[in-house]
Design a protein around this motif. Structure first.
Motif, PDB file in Angstrom:
ATOM      1  N   ALA A 131       0.807  -1.348  -0.002  1.00  0.00           N
ATOM      2  CA  ALA A 131       0.022   0.134  -0.077  1.00  0.00           C
ATOM      3  C   ALA A 131       0.941   1.443   0.059  1.00  0.00           C
ATOM      4  O   ALA A 131       0.559   2.237  -0.659  1.00  0.00           O
ATOM      5  N   ALA A 132       2.058   1.242   0.772  1.00  0.00           N
ATOM      6  CA  ALA A 132       2.961   2.446   0.931  1.00  0.00           C
ATOM      7  C   ALA A 132       3.369   2.493  -0.544  1.00  0.00           C
ATOM      8  O   ALA A 132       3.497   3.962  -1.144  1.00  0.00           O
ATOM      9  N   LYS A 133       3.683   1.742  -1.535  1.00  0.00           N
ATOM     10  CA  LYS A 133       3.986   1.998  -2.833  1.00  0.00           C
ATOM     11  C   LYS A 133       3.051   2.304  -3.575  1.00  0.00           C
ATOM     12  O   LYS A 133       3.491   3.214  -4.676  1.00  0.00           O
ATOM     13  N   GLN A 134       1.953   2.128  -3.598  1.00  0.00           N
ATOM     14  CA  GLN A 134       0.714   2.419  -4.364  1.00  0.00           C
ATOM     15  C   GLN A 134       0.224   4.025  -3.966  1.00  0.00           C
ATOM     16  O   GLN A 134      -0.559   4.365  -4.807  1.00  0.00           O
ATOM     17  N   ILE A 176      -0.619  19.506  -0.719  1.00  0.00           N
ATOM     18  CA  ILE A 176       0.691  18.911  -0.417  1.00  0.00           C
ATOM     19  C   ILE A 176       0.647  17.485  -0.475  1.00  0.00           C
ATOM     20  O   ILE A 176      -0.273  16.665   0.093  1.00  0.00           O
ATOM     21  N   LEU A 177       1.732  16.896  -1.060  1.00  0.00           N
ATOM     22  CA  LEU A 177       1.924  15.501  -1.221  1.00  0.00           C
ATOM     23  C   LEU A 177       2.989  15.098  -0.195  1.00  0.00           C
ATOM     24  O   LEU A 177       3.837  15.526  -0.287  1.00  0.00           O
ATOM     25  N   PHE A 178       2.506  13.662   0.410  1.00  0.00           N
ATOM     26  CA  PHE A 178       3.711  13.222   1.466  1.00  0.00           C
ATOM     27  C   PHE A 178       3.837  11.891   0.976  1.00  0.00           C
ATOM     28  O   PHE A 178       2.878  10.896   0.691  1.00  0.00           O
ATOM     29  N   LYS A 179       4.881  11.363   0.958  1.00  0.00           N
ATOM     30  CA  LYS A 179       5.282   9.975   0.617  1.00  0.00           C
ATOM     31  C   LYS A 179       5.006   9.118   1.526  1.00  0.00           C
ATOM     32  O   LYS A 179       5.185   9.512   3.063  1.00  0.00           O
ATOM     33  N   ILE A 180       4.452   7.947   1.665  1.00  0.00           N
ATOM     34  CA  ILE A 180       4.180   7.032   2.610  1.00  0.00           C
ATOM     35  C   ILE A 180       5.278   6.060   2.725  1.00  0.00           C
ATOM     36  O   ILE A 180       5.337   5.272   1.653  1.00  0.00           O
ATOM     37  N   ASP A 181       6.059   5.862   3.841  1.00  0.00           N
ATOM     38  CA  ASP A 181       7.141   4.702   3.782  1.00  0.00           C
ATOM     39  C   ASP A 181       6.635   3.454   4.083  1.00  0.00           C
ATOM     40  O   ASP A 181       7.035   2.369   3.627  1.00  0.00           O
ATOM     41  N   ASN A 182       5.678   3.419   4.950  1.00  0.00           N
ATOM     42  CA  ASN A 182       5.134   2.027   5.566  1.00  0.00           C
ATOM     43  C   ASN A 182       3.654   2.520   5.987  1.00  0.00           C
ATOM     44  O   ASN A 182       3.315   3.619   6.452  1.00  0.00           O
ATOM     45  N   CYS A 183       2.772   1.573   6.065  1.00  0.00           N
ATOM     46  CA  CYS A 183       1.446   1.701   6.689  1.00  0.00           C
ATOM     47  C   CYS A 183       0.993   0.293   7.057  1.00  0.00           C
ATOM     48  O   CYS A 183       1.458  -0.790   6.768  1.00  0.00           O
TER      49      CYS A 183
END
Length: 304
Positions: free
Chosen positions: A228-231, A295-302
């Protein structure tokens, strides 16, 4: 597999030892905080922070070993599960969104063949003889005459372990059945695809009775989070309260967006997970309805 009998207290997790899926799997495990060190390219590695042993196997063997109960979990291709005929012996936990390929019927461009029916009764070379046999047996049944069937005529399927794309050029076959990822190898070999047998990607599978179901659930949750973090990315923006309904149609989130009031009572802040591949278009739409400070934030894990 004798050494596996010496690991009774660990969940056995089979990983492709090389090839197109291996590097993706290593990255996935790292993202899920499954820490291990593989000594001198040995085919077994103990996970340091969980009671798991990683077993490195050819992708074609993983489906078989999971299906027969030799290992608890495995990552392999959907094509391998079908080729090994173990779909009814395993549980497919989830698709992993990598290793996307198509198993296709290919023929030389110069042959002039553009319909798969033209290969009925001819010779096919493949590493997927089970899937190819099932596919062409249906075509044989439909397109061979009763007289031809009575004479025992059928499409001949011959197994080869590698270099399938060279079979036609060497005069060994009229067509082949092989995996296509980008299509470059096929083009270089002077081939083109005329039919798709199967679309496939990497999947996580388990046997019907894993040794530690709770640990399987934990691993699954971690891997889902990494995928999910990659998508997805997290989108944060401000919008007039009167436009919230329209904005949340654009960014509905996985469950629902988070909406927080601002000091200016006419405005709210919205946070929502959105698909990374759609984010540019989503930001355009939000701007069109008056959203500000997007603002866009990258998700490293979730966890999802």
């Amino acid at each position: 597999m004798d050494i596996i009998s010496q690991l009774p207290d660990r969940l056995l997790f089979a990983i492709p030892k090389k090839g197109r899926l291996h590097e993706h799997c290593i990255s996935l495990l790292k993202g899920a905080d499954i820490n291990f060190h593989r000594h001198n390219r040995l085919d077994i590695a103990l996970v340091k922070n969980l009671p798991i042993a990683l077993i490195f196997l050819p992708a074609a063997d993983i489906a078989k070993f999971v299906g027969e109960g030799n290992v608890d979990l495995g990552i392999t291709g959907q094509d391998m599960v079908e080729e090994c005929e173990v779909a009814n012996k395993i549980d497919e936990i989830m698709e992993l969104d990598f290793g996307h390929c198509r198993l296709q019927v290919q023929v030389p461009i110069k042959s002039g063949i553009d319909k798969v029916e033209e290969l009925v009764g001819k010779k096919i070379v493949t590493s997927f003889d089970i899937l190819a046999s099932k596919y062409f047996s249906k075509l044989d049944e439909k397109h061979l005459t009763d007289e031809e069937k009575a004479e025992g005529k059928k499409t001949k399927i011959e197994y080869v372990s590698g270099s399938v794309e060279a079979a036609c050029a060497l005069g060994l076959a009229d067509g082949i059945v092989d995996l296509v990822e980008t299509g470059e190898t096929m083009k270089v070999a002077g081939l083109h695809a005329i039919s798709t047998v199967l679309e496939t990607q990497a999947i996580l599978i388990r046997n019907k009775n894993p040794s530690d179901p709770h640990l399987v659930t934990k691993i699954t949750s971690r891997l889902k989070g990494v995928i999910a973090a990659k998508q997805y990315v997290l989108l944060n923006y401000n919008i007039l309260r009167e436009n919230v309904r329209e904005a949340t149609k654009i960014t509905p989130g996985r469950q629902a967006p988070t909406i927080s009031p601002l000091d200016d009572g006419n405005w709210v802040e919205v946070q929502s997970m959105v698909l990374k591949k759609e984010v540019a278009e989503i930001m355009d739409k939000l701007e069109e309805i008056g959203a500000r400070d997007i603002i866009l934030f990258k998700i490293d894990n979730c966890r999802v």
